[in-house]
Structure formats: structure tokens, C-alpha cells
Design a protein around this motif. Structure first.
Motif, PDB file in Angstrom:
ATOM      1  N   TRP A  40       0.791  -1.233   0.000  1.00  9.23           N
ATOM      2  CA  TRP A  40       0.000   0.000   0.000  1.00  9.23           C
ATOM      3  C   TRP A  40       0.823   1.283   0.000  1.00  9.23           C
ATOM      4  CZ3 TRP A  40       0.543   3.465   3.938  1.00  9.23           C
ATOM      5  CH2 TRP A  40       1.053   3.000   5.148  1.00  9.23           C
ATOM      6  N   ALA A  41       2.093   1.210   0.387  1.00 14.30           N
ATOM      7  CA  ALA A  41       2.859   2.442   0.579  1.00 14.30           C
ATOM      8  C   ALA A  41       3.642   2.893  -0.645  1.00 14.30           C
ATOM      9  CB  ALA A  41       3.803   2.279   1.772  1.00 14.30           C
ATOM     10  N   GLY A  42       3.568   2.144  -1.733  1.00 12.69           N
ATOM     11  CA  GLY A  42       4.292   2.552  -2.930  1.00 12.69           C
ATOM     12  C   GLY A  42       5.746   2.124  -2.939  1.00 12.69           C
ATOM     13  N   ALA A  43       6.048   1.042  -2.223  1.00 14.64           N
ATOM     14  CA  ALA A  43       7.420   0.533  -2.196  1.00 14.64           C
ATOM     15  C   ALA A  43       7.579  -0.577  -3.228  1.00 14.64           C
ATOM     16  CB  ALA A  43       7.753  -0.007  -0.804  1.00 14.64           C
ATOM     17  N   ALA A  44       8.788  -0.709  -3.746  1.00 14.37           N
ATOM     18  CA  ALA A  44       9.080  -1.789  -4.686  1.00 14.37           C
ATOM     19  C   ALA A  44       8.949  -3.127  -3.960  1.00 14.37           C
ATOM     20  CB  ALA A  44      10.488  -1.627  -5.248  1.00 14.37           C
ATOM     21  N   ALA A  45       8.345  -4.088  -4.634  1.00  9.31           N
ATOM     22  CA  ALA A  45       8.166  -5.418  -4.041  1.00  9.31           C
ATOM     23  C   ALA A  45       9.512  -5.984  -3.615  1.00  9.31           C
ATOM     24  CB  ALA A  45       7.492  -6.348  -5.045  1.00  9.31           C
ATOM     25  N   GLY A  46       9.565  -6.536  -2.418  1.00  9.07           N
ATOM     26  CA  GLY A  46      10.775  -7.150  -1.900  1.00  9.07           C
ATOM     27  C   GLY A  46      11.810  -6.178  -1.349  1.00  9.07           C
ATOM     28  N   SER A  47      11.528  -4.879  -1.391  1.00  6.68           N
ATOM     29  CA  SER A  47      12.527  -3.899  -0.949  1.00  6.68           C
ATOM     30  C   SER A  47      12.362  -3.478   0.505  1.00  6.68           C
ATOM     31  CB  SER A  47      12.469  -2.648  -1.827  1.00  6.68           C
ATOM     32  OG  SER A  47      11.314  -1.869  -1.530  1.00  6.68           O
ATOM     33  N   VAL A  48      11.247  -3.837   1.119  1.00 11.10           N
ATOM     34  CA  VAL A  48      10.961  -3.360   2.472  1.00 11.10           C
ATOM     35  C   VAL A  48      11.534  -4.333   3.498  1.00 11.10           C
ATOM     36  CG1 VAL A  48       9.154  -2.707   4.106  1.00 11.10           C
ATOM     37  CG2 VAL A  48       8.863  -2.222   1.665  1.00 11.10           C
ATOM     38  N   GLU A  49      12.290  -3.783   4.433  1.00 12.77           N
ATOM     39  CA  GLU A  49      12.799  -4.542   5.574  1.00 12.77           C
ATOM     40  C   GLU A  49      12.444  -3.771   6.837  1.00 12.77           C
ATOM     41  OE1 GLU A  49      16.952  -5.546   5.232  1.00 12.77           O
ATOM     42  OE2 GLU A  49      16.735  -6.082   3.115  1.00 12.77           O
ATOM     43  N   MET A  50      11.914  -4.484   7.843  1.00  9.88           N
ATOM     44  CA  MET A  50      11.491  -3.835   9.081  1.00  9.88           C
ATOM     45  C   MET A  50      11.890  -4.677  10.281  1.00  9.88           C
ATOM     46  SD  MET A  50       7.604  -2.757   8.108  1.00  9.88           S
ATOM     47  CE  MET A  50       7.295  -1.220   7.261  1.00  9.88           C
ATOM     48  N   ASP A  51      12.576  -4.054  11.216  1.00  7.65           N
ATOM     49  CA  ASP A  51      12.898  -4.662  12.500  1.00  7.65           C
ATOM     50  C   ASP A  51      12.190  -3.792  13.545  1.00  7.65           C
ATOM     51  OD1 ASP A  51      13.961  -5.906  14.713  1.00  7.65           O
ATOM     52  OD2 ASP A  51      16.014  -5.236  14.364  1.00  7.65           O
ATOM     53  N   VAL A  52      10.898  -4.062  13.735  1.00  6.16           N
ATOM     54  CA  VAL A  52      10.024  -3.176  14.507  1.00  6.16           C
ATOM     55  C   VAL A  52      10.237  -3.402  16.004  1.00  6.16           C
ATOM     56  CG1 VAL A  52       7.670  -2.356  14.846  1.00  6.16           C
ATOM     57  CG2 VAL A  52       8.367  -3.252  12.615  1.00  6.16           C
ATOM     58  N   ARG A  53      11.221  -2.675  16.525  1.00  8.58           N
ATOM     59  CA  ARG A  53      11.529  -2.639  17.956  1.00  8.58           C
ATOM     60  C   ARG A  53      12.337  -1.368  18.181  1.00  8.58           C
ATOM     61  NH1 ARG A  53      16.903  -3.817  18.499  1.00  8.58           N
ATOM     62  NH2 ARG A  53      17.815  -4.806  16.681  1.00  8.58           N
ATOM     63  N   PRO A  54      12.337  -0.827  19.387  1.00 10.14           N
ATOM     64  CA  PRO A  54      13.146   0.374  19.627  1.00 10.14           C
ATOM     65  C   PRO A  54      14.610   0.111  19.242  1.00 10.14           C
ATOM     66  CG  PRO A  54      11.654   0.005  21.453  1.00 10.14           C
ATOM     67  CD  PRO A  54      11.567  -1.211  20.569  1.00 10.14           C
ATOM     68  N   GLY A  55      15.146   0.956  18.388  1.00  6.11           N
ATOM     69  CA  GLY A  55      16.504   0.794  17.900  1.00  6.11           C
ATOM     70  C   GLY A  55      16.611  -0.043  16.640  1.00  6.11           C
ATOM     71  N   GLY A  56      15.524  -0.717  16.251  1.00  7.59           N
ATOM     72  CA  GLY A  56      15.516  -1.519  15.034  1.00  7.59           C
ATOM     73  C   GLY A  56      15.514  -0.639  13.798  1.00  7.59           C
ATOM     74  N   ALA A  57      16.002  -1.175  12.699  1.00  9.99           N
ATOM     75  CA  ALA A  57      16.107  -0.403  11.455  1.00  9.99           C
ATOM     76  C   ALA A  57      14.996  -0.770  10.476  1.00  9.99           C
ATOM     77  CB  ALA A  57      17.465  -0.670  10.802  1.00  9.99           C
ATOM     78  N   TRP A  58      14.739   0.124   9.546  1.00  7.64           N
ATOM     79  CA  TRP A  58      13.809  -0.135   8.442  1.00  7.64           C
ATOM     80  C   TRP A  58      14.399   0.467   7.172  1.00  7.64           C
ATOM     81  CZ3 TRP A  58      12.012   4.021   5.738  1.00  7.64           C
ATOM     82  CH2 TRP A  58      12.038   5.261   6.375  1.00  7.64           C
ATOM     83  N   LYS A  59      13.987  -0.096   6.040  1.00 12.56           N
ATOM     84  CA  LYS A  59      14.368   0.494   4.762  1.00 12.56           C
ATOM     85  C   LYS A  59      13.360   0.080   3.708  1.00 12.56           C
ATOM     86  CE  LYS A  59      17.637  -2.992   3.037  1.00 12.56           C
ATOM     87  NZ  LYS A  59      18.995  -3.193   2.539  1.00 12.56           N
ATOM     88  N   ALA A  60      13.264   0.887   2.674  1.00 10.42           N
ATOM     89  CA  ALA A  60      12.352   0.617   1.560  1.00 10.42           C
ATOM     90  C   ALA A  60      12.826   1.387   0.336  1.00 10.42           C
ATOM     91  CB  ALA A  60      10.929   1.039   1.912  1.00 10.42           C
ATOM     92  N   MET A  61      12.567   0.819  -0.835  1.00 11.40           N
ATOM     93  CA  MET A  61      12.799   1.515  -2.095  1.00 11.40           C
ATOM     94  C   MET A  61      11.431   1.991  -2.567  1.00 11.40           C
ATOM     95  SD  MET A  61      14.888   2.609  -4.412  1.00 11.40           S
ATOM     96  CE  MET A  61      16.402   1.721  -4.089  1.00 11.40           C
ATOM     97  N   MET A  62      11.201   3.275  -2.474  1.00 10.81           N
ATOM     98  CA  MET A  62       9.901   3.834  -2.835  1.00 10.81           C
ATOM     99  C   MET A  62       9.839   4.079  -4.343  1.00 10.81           C
ATOM    100  SD  MET A  62       8.801   3.664   0.174  1.00 10.81           S
ATOM    101  CE  MET A  62       7.170   4.334  -0.002  1.00 10.81           C
ATOM    102  N   VAL A  63       8.647   3.908  -4.898  1.00 16.88           N
ATOM    103  CA  VAL A  63       8.419   4.091  -6.326  1.00 16.88           C
ATOM    104  C   VAL A  63       7.444   5.253  -6.501  1.00 16.88           C
ATOM    105  CG1 VAL A  63       7.633   3.009  -8.458  1.00 16.88           C
ATOM    106  CG2 VAL A  63       8.767   1.620  -6.713  1.00 16.88           C
ATOM    107  N   THR A  64       7.845   6.248  -7.288  1.00 14.67           N
ATOM    108  CA  THR A  64       6.988   7.404  -7.532  1.00 14.67           C
ATOM    109  C   THR A  64       5.963   7.072  -8.612  1.00 14.67           C
ATOM    110  OG1 THR A  64       8.496   8.288  -9.201  1.00 14.67           O
ATOM    111  CG2 THR A  64       8.861   8.999  -6.919  1.00 14.67           C
ATOM    112  N   PRO A  65       4.889   7.851  -8.694  1.00 18.51           N
ATOM    113  CA  PRO A  65       3.869   7.581  -9.715  1.00 18.51           C
ATOM    114  C   PRO A  65       4.421   7.558 -11.140  1.00 18.51           C
ATOM    115  CG  PRO A  65       3.011   9.114  -8.093  1.00 18.51           C
ATOM    116  CD  PRO A  65       4.477   8.922  -7.782  1.00 18.51           C
TER     117      PRO A  65
END
Length: 150
Positions: A40-65
Motif C-alpha cells: 500500500w505504501a508505494g514501495a518496490a516489491a521485496g525492498s521493504v525490511e522492518m525490525d520493529v523494535r526500539p533501535g531496530g532499522a527499516w528500509k524501503a525503495m519507494m516508487v513514484t507515480p
């Protein structure tokens, strides 16, 4: 959706508030599950990584319209499951991350109020961030509507 903009001594802020047709746990999963977020957020498939905890990292490759791509990275500063998520987004050339606060308030078992708040350094940065956050909320609303129809 309600919107509030402010200019304070410490920066330029916006707050977006919207009521979503989904329980808080479903909204939380959409925002913190890499596979769902990419849908739903407009990120490239397979590009999102989330370590959802305090201090955890996230990354995504966003795709513009228009098909362009740009990377986003950051960390989680505060995590209160189904209630509050504070993320830091790395900004090139700045020593401190841009911070966004997402708060969920379950109204009943089918409706959740989401509030996004961010403070930026300039009015231009605020306006761009607010536009991006508004697009995120629009996409999230559409994604959740489809999920509740399943």
C-alpha cells in the motif's frame, strides 16, 4: 481528514488525523509488516525490511507515480504495539533523523483514529512531508478497505 499546520520556534509541524474503517491491530500490521507495507505504501516489491523494535532499522525503495525510485532508511525510536510508533527517517546531509509519530486510537472494533505528526526544519519540507503523508493515508485507507472486504 483533518489537518493542522504550525510554525513554532523549533520548526514547522503538521498533524494529520483520519478515522480508518479497521481495528487498530489491522492498521498496525499494515504499517509494520514489510509485505503489507509494500503493497500500500508505494514501495518496490521485496525492498521493504522492518525490525520493529526500539533501535531496530527499516528500509524501503519507494516508487513514484512516474516510475522513479528512491531509497528510504531509518530506525524505530518508540514502539507501543497497536498504539504508537515513532520512526526516524535518515535525511542526507543532516545529523539527526526526521521523526514521525503515528498514533492509533481504536474507536470501536471496526474504526481506528490514526494521527500522524511530524516537525520539519522549513515550511517547504513540512509541505512536502505532509503531501507524502496524505498520500500514504489515502493508500492505507484503500488497502484496509480491500482487506476488510476479504
Amino acid at each position: 481528514m483533518s489537518t493542522e499546520q504550525t510554525a513554532a520556534a523549533d520548526g514547522f509541524a503538521y498533524t494529520l488525523t483520519r478515522t480508518l474503517n479497521a481495528p487498530a491491530a489491522m492498521v498496525w500490521r499494515a504499517w509494520t509488516n514489510a509485505e503489507q507495507y509494500a503493497q500500500w505504501a508505494g514501495a518496490a516489491a521485496g525492498s521493504v525490511e522492518m525490525d520493529v523494535r526500539p533501535g531496530g532499522a527499516w528500509k524501503a525503495m519507494m516508487v513514484t507515480p512516474d516510475g522513479g525510485q528512491f531509497p528510504l532508511t531509518g530506525s524505530y525510536l518508540e514502539v507501543a504495539e497497536n498504539r504508537r510508533l515513532v520512526t526516524g527517517m535518515d535525511v542526507p546531509g543532516k545529523s539527526e533523523p526526521a521523526t514521525m509519530v503515528m498514533e492509533l486510537d481504536e474507536q470501536d472494533d471496526q474504526h481506528t483514529q490514526i494521527v500522524l505528526h511530524q516537525t520539519c526544519d522549513t515550511a517547504e519540507e513540512r509541505d512536502m512531508a505532509e503531501q507524502g503523508s496524505t498520500m500514504l493515508l489515502d493508500s492505507l485507507s484503500t488497502f484496509l478497505a480491500a482487506k476488510t472486504q476479504d
